[in-house]
Motif scaffolding. Structure first.
Motif, PDB file in Angstrom:
ATOM      1  N   LEU A 191       1.014  -1.066  -0.001  1.00 25.31           N
ATOM      2  CA  LEU A 191       0.022   0.009   0.166  1.00 25.31           C
ATOM      3  C   LEU A 191       1.082   1.353  -0.025  1.00 25.31           C
ATOM      4  CD1 LEU A 191      -2.785   1.212   0.414  1.00 25.31           C
ATOM      5  CD2 LEU A 191      -2.465   1.307   2.690  1.00 25.31           C
ATOM      6  N   VAL A 192       0.637   2.229  -0.867  1.00 24.20           N
ATOM      7  CA  VAL A 192       1.335   3.452  -1.018  1.00 24.20           C
ATOM      8  C   VAL A 192       0.347   4.538  -1.043  1.00 24.20           C
ATOM      9  CG1 VAL A 192       3.305   2.379  -2.348  1.00 24.20           C
ATOM     10  CG2 VAL A 192       1.283   3.582  -3.690  1.00 24.20           C
ATOM     11  N   LEU A 216      -1.447  -1.146  -4.025  1.00 24.38           N
ATOM     12  CA  LEU A 216      -2.566  -0.524  -3.756  1.00 24.38           C
ATOM     13  C   LEU A 216      -2.173   0.955  -3.510  1.00 24.38           C
ATOM     14  CD1 LEU A 216      -4.725  -2.776  -1.411  1.00 24.38           C
ATOM     15  CD2 LEU A 216      -4.544  -3.083  -3.924  1.00 24.38           C
ATOM     16  N   CYS A 217      -2.806   1.946  -4.323  1.00 27.86           N
ATOM     17  CA  CYS A 217      -2.524   3.212  -4.524  1.00 27.86           C
ATOM     18  C   CYS A 217      -3.584   4.319  -3.895  1.00 27.86           C
ATOM     19  CB  CYS A 217      -1.842   3.618  -5.576  1.00 27.86           C
ATOM     20  SG  CYS A 217      -1.191   5.300  -5.502  1.00 27.86           S
ATOM     21  N   THR A 218      -3.571   4.942  -2.864  1.00 24.35           N
ATOM     22  CA  THR A 218      -4.672   5.820  -2.442  1.00 24.35           C
ATOM     23  C   THR A 218      -4.668   6.870  -3.504  1.00 24.35           C
ATOM     24  OG1 THR A 218      -3.120   6.999  -1.157  1.00 24.35           O
ATOM     25  CG2 THR A 218      -4.259   5.252   0.069  1.00 24.35           C
ATOM     26  N   GLU A 219      -5.860   7.310  -3.489  1.00 22.77           N
ATOM     27  CA  GLU A 219      -6.054   8.754  -4.304  1.00 22.77           C
ATOM     28  C   GLU A 219      -5.415   9.609  -3.925  1.00 22.77           C
ATOM     29  OE1 GLU A 219      -9.875  11.569  -5.684  1.00 22.77           O
ATOM     30  OE2 GLU A 219      -9.854  10.034  -3.941  1.00 22.77           O
ATOM     31  N   ALA A 247     -10.944   3.853   1.960  1.00 25.25           N
ATOM     32  CA  ALA A 247     -11.177   2.664   1.739  1.00 25.25           C
ATOM     33  C   ALA A 247      -9.844   1.906   2.301  1.00 25.25           C
ATOM     34  CB  ALA A 247     -11.372   2.104   0.365  1.00 25.25           C
ATOM     35  N   VAL A 248      -9.078   2.626   3.103  1.00 22.46           N
ATOM     36  CA  VAL A 248      -7.860   2.020   3.582  1.00 22.46           C
ATOM     37  C   VAL A 248      -8.082   0.988   4.564  1.00 22.46           C
ATOM     38  CG1 VAL A 248      -5.612   2.598   4.822  1.00 22.46           C
ATOM     39  CG2 VAL A 248      -6.607   4.032   3.030  1.00 22.46           C
ATOM     40  N   ALA A 249      -8.906   1.178   5.487  1.00 18.37           N
ATOM     41  CA  ALA A 249      -9.235   0.182   6.450  1.00 18.37           C
ATOM     42  C   ALA A 249      -9.676  -0.948   6.116  1.00 18.37           C
ATOM     43  CB  ALA A 249     -10.168   0.851   7.440  1.00 18.37           C
ATOM     44  N   TYR A 250     -10.580  -0.545   5.068  1.00 16.59           N
ATOM     45  CA  TYR A 250     -11.502  -1.622   4.304  1.00 16.59           C
ATOM     46  C   TYR A 250     -10.699  -2.878   3.624  1.00 16.59           C
ATOM     47  CZ  TYR A 250     -14.446  -3.749   0.539  1.00 16.59           C
ATOM     48  OH  TYR A 250     -14.926  -4.874  -0.350  1.00 16.59           O
ATOM     49  N   SER A 251      -9.303  -2.353   2.889  1.00 20.75           N
ATOM     50  CA  SER A 251      -8.592  -2.904   2.238  1.00 20.75           C
ATOM     51  C   SER A 251      -7.285  -3.381   2.928  1.00 20.75           C
ATOM     52  CB  SER A 251      -8.033  -2.072   0.700  1.00 20.75           C
ATOM     53  OG  SER A 251      -9.023  -1.503   0.145  1.00 20.75           O
ATOM     54  N   MET A 252      -7.447  -3.134   3.940  1.00 23.22           N
ATOM     55  CA  MET A 252      -6.001  -3.273   4.705  1.00 23.22           C
ATOM     56  C   MET A 252      -5.679  -4.896   5.056  1.00 23.22           C
ATOM     57  SD  MET A 252      -3.156  -1.842   6.123  1.00 23.22           S
ATOM     58  CE  MET A 252      -3.619  -0.159   6.179  1.00 23.22           C
ATOM     59  N   ALA A 284      -2.851   0.435   9.829  1.00 24.21           N
ATOM     60  CA  ALA A 284      -1.730  -0.703   9.695  1.00 24.21           C
ATOM     61  C   ALA A 284      -1.054  -1.060  11.126  1.00 24.21           C
ATOM     62  CB  ALA A 284      -0.787  -0.145   9.115  1.00 24.21           C
ATOM     63  N   TYR A 285      -1.008  -0.335  12.015  1.00 22.48           N
ATOM     64  CA  TYR A 285      -0.535  -0.737  13.222  1.00 22.48           C
ATOM     65  C   TYR A 285      -1.615  -1.670  14.020  1.00 22.48           C
ATOM     66  CZ  TYR A 285       1.140  -0.200  18.284  1.00 22.48           C
ATOM     67  OH  TYR A 285       1.543  -0.259  19.444  1.00 22.48           O
TER      68      TYR A 285
END
Length: 367
Positions: A191-192, A216-219, A247-252, A284-285
Motif C-alpha cells: 500500500l502506498v 494499492l495506491c490511495t487517491e 477505503a484504507v481500512a476496508y482494504s488493509m 496498519a498498526y
C-alpha cells in the motif's frame, strides 16, 4: 448559538500559509579572530543589505551562477525532472561558494548564510528545503580546522565539501531503493499513499529485479497525487489498484506492508507527510502490518511536534465538485504528523533505522 457564529455565518477560509516553521538555525563557531572577521564582514555587508548585495560584483563568466543569484541557480536545478527542491538548494549553495568574491572566511560564511536564508524564505512551507539548507551549512563549516588554513585553501575545502554533499544527496534515492529491496518479496501487496519519488524509485527497482508484487495506491487528496503515482506504476507494468482514501481500512487485510515517503523526519522519529498518512499508519498498526518510511537524510529536521495541533498546517484549496453550503467550514490542512510508535522502520541513505535512533542520527548530522 455563539455570538460570533451568528455574526459570521460564512467563516472565512484560512489563508494559504506555511505549515511549519523550522527552528533549526546555523550557529557560527566563535574563534579567536572572530571579532576581527566579523568587523570586516560587517563593513562589507551593512545591516539591512539584501543577499543580492553580497553579489554586487558580477560573478565570473564560468560561474554556474553567472547572470543570476542563488534563487536563479536554485530554479535551474529545480527544473530538472528528478531533482528534489532540497537537492536543488544544496547545489545552489555549492554554487554560491564557487562564485563568491569574499576575502575572509567570515565574509564567506555570512554570504552563505544569507543565501541559505533566502532559499528557505522562497518556500517557508517546505521542511526538506529548510532542513537541507541547515544541513549543508553544518556539513561545510563544521570543523574549526578551517580557521587555521589560508583563505584560498579553506575556500577550496568548502567547495570540495559542498560538492560532496550535493553528490551524496543526488544519490540518496538510489541508495534507499537498494536498501529497500530486502523488504519486498514475491507475491506481496504494498500500500502506498499519494505520490512519492523515493517510493516510486523503490518500486521501480523492485520491478526491474523481476520481483512480482502488486500495489494499492490511495487517491491522495487533496492533490490526488495517487492518480499520478498509479499512472507511473502502470507504465512500469506493475499491477496497481487505486483506492479512495476512505477505503484504507476496508482494504488493509489485503496488504502485506505499507510504504510512504515523508516531507520531513522529526526528532522524535515521527514523520510529517501528506494528509492521511497518520490514519493509514494507525490502521496498519492495529492490524499488525509494517509501515516503512522511505526518506532521504536531507529531510531530517530539528523539529519536535507534540501532536497534530503543534504544527502550522499548509492550507490548500479543496474542490469537492459541488458547491460547499454557506456556513460550512472546510478542513484544508494538507499534511499531518505520524508519531514514531506507528512506524516500523525508516529506510534512509544513512541506513535502515528504527524511529528510536533518529534523534541520535540528527545529533550526528547537526553537530
Amino acid at each position: 448559538m455563539e455570538p460570533d457564529a451568528a455574526q459570521n455565518p460564512s467563516p472565512v477560509p484560512p489563508p494559504i500559509s506555511a505549515y511549519y516553521q523550522t527552528r533549526a538555525e546555523h550557529h557560527a563557531v566563535v574563534s579567536s579572530d572572530w571579532l576581527a572577521h566579523a568587523a570586516a564582514a560587517a563593513a562589507a555587508f551593512p545591516p539591512g543589505a539584501d543577499a543580492a548585495d553580497a553579489a554586487a560584483l558580477p560573478p565570473p563568466p564560468s560561474s554556474p551562477g553567472a547572470g543570476g543569484g542563488v534563487i536563479e541557480e536554485f530554479n535551474f536545478w529545480r527544473r530538472k525532472p528528478e531533482a528534489a527542491e532540497a537537492v536543488a538548494a544544496i547545489m545552489a549553495l555549492a554554487a554560491v561558494i564557487r562564485s563568491s568574491r569574499a576575502t575572509t572566511m567570515m565574509e564567506l560564511e555570512i554570504e552563505l548564510k544569507k543565501a541559505s536564508d533566502k532559499l528557505k524564505s522562497w518556500d517557508a512551507t517546505s521542511i526538506s528545503l529548510s532542513a537541507a539548507c541547515d544541513l549543508f551549512m553544518r556539513f561545510v563549516t563544521r570543523t574549526s580546522h578551517l580557521e587555521h588554513e589560508k583563505f584560498d585553501a579553506a575556500k577550496s575545502r568548502l567547495i570540495e565539501r559542498g560538492e560532496k554533499f550535493g553528490e551524496i544527496s543526488l544519490k540518496a534515492r538510489k541508495t534507499i531503493a537498494m536498501l529497500s529491496q530486502d523488504f519486498i518479496y514475491d507475491g506481496c501487496t504494498i500500500l502506498v499513499h499519494g505520490y512519492s519519488r523515493v517510493v516510486l524509485e523503490v518500486l521501480k527497482l523492485a520491478a526491474s529485479n523481476r520481483k512480482l508484487f502488486r500495489v494499492l495506491c490511495t487517491e491522495g487528496r487533496p492533490d490526488r497525487t495517487g492518480l499520478r503515482m498509479s499512472n507511473e506504476l502502470a507504465a512500469l507494468g506493475i499491477p496497481v489498484k487505486v483506492l479512495i482514501d476512505s477505503a484504507v481500512a476496508y482494504s488493509m487485510d489485503e496488504v502485506d506492508m505499507v510504504f510512504v515517503g515523508a516531507d520531513g523526519v522529526v526528532e522524535s522519529g515521527g514523520i510529517i507527510n501528506m494528509m492521511g498518512t497518520y490514519q493509514i499508519a494507525l490502521v496498519a498498526y492495529s492490524m499488525n502490518k509494517p509501515v516503512y518510511v522511505a526518506a532521504e537524510s536531507y529531510k531530517f529536521a530539528r523539529l519536535y511536534p507534540l501532536d497534530q495541533k503543534d504544527m502550522t498546517p499548509a492550507h490548500r484549496p479543496i474542490d469537492f465538485g459541488v458547491p460547499v453550503p454557506t456556513g460550512v467550514e472546510v478542513e484544508t490542512s494538507a499534511r499531518d504528523y505520524t508519531p514514531p510508535q506507528y512506524l516500523t522502520l525508516l529506510l534512509t541513505d544513512l541506513g535502515v533505522l528504527t524511529p528510536s535512533v533518529v534523534s541520535d542520527e540528527l545529533i550526528q548530522l547537526y553537530l
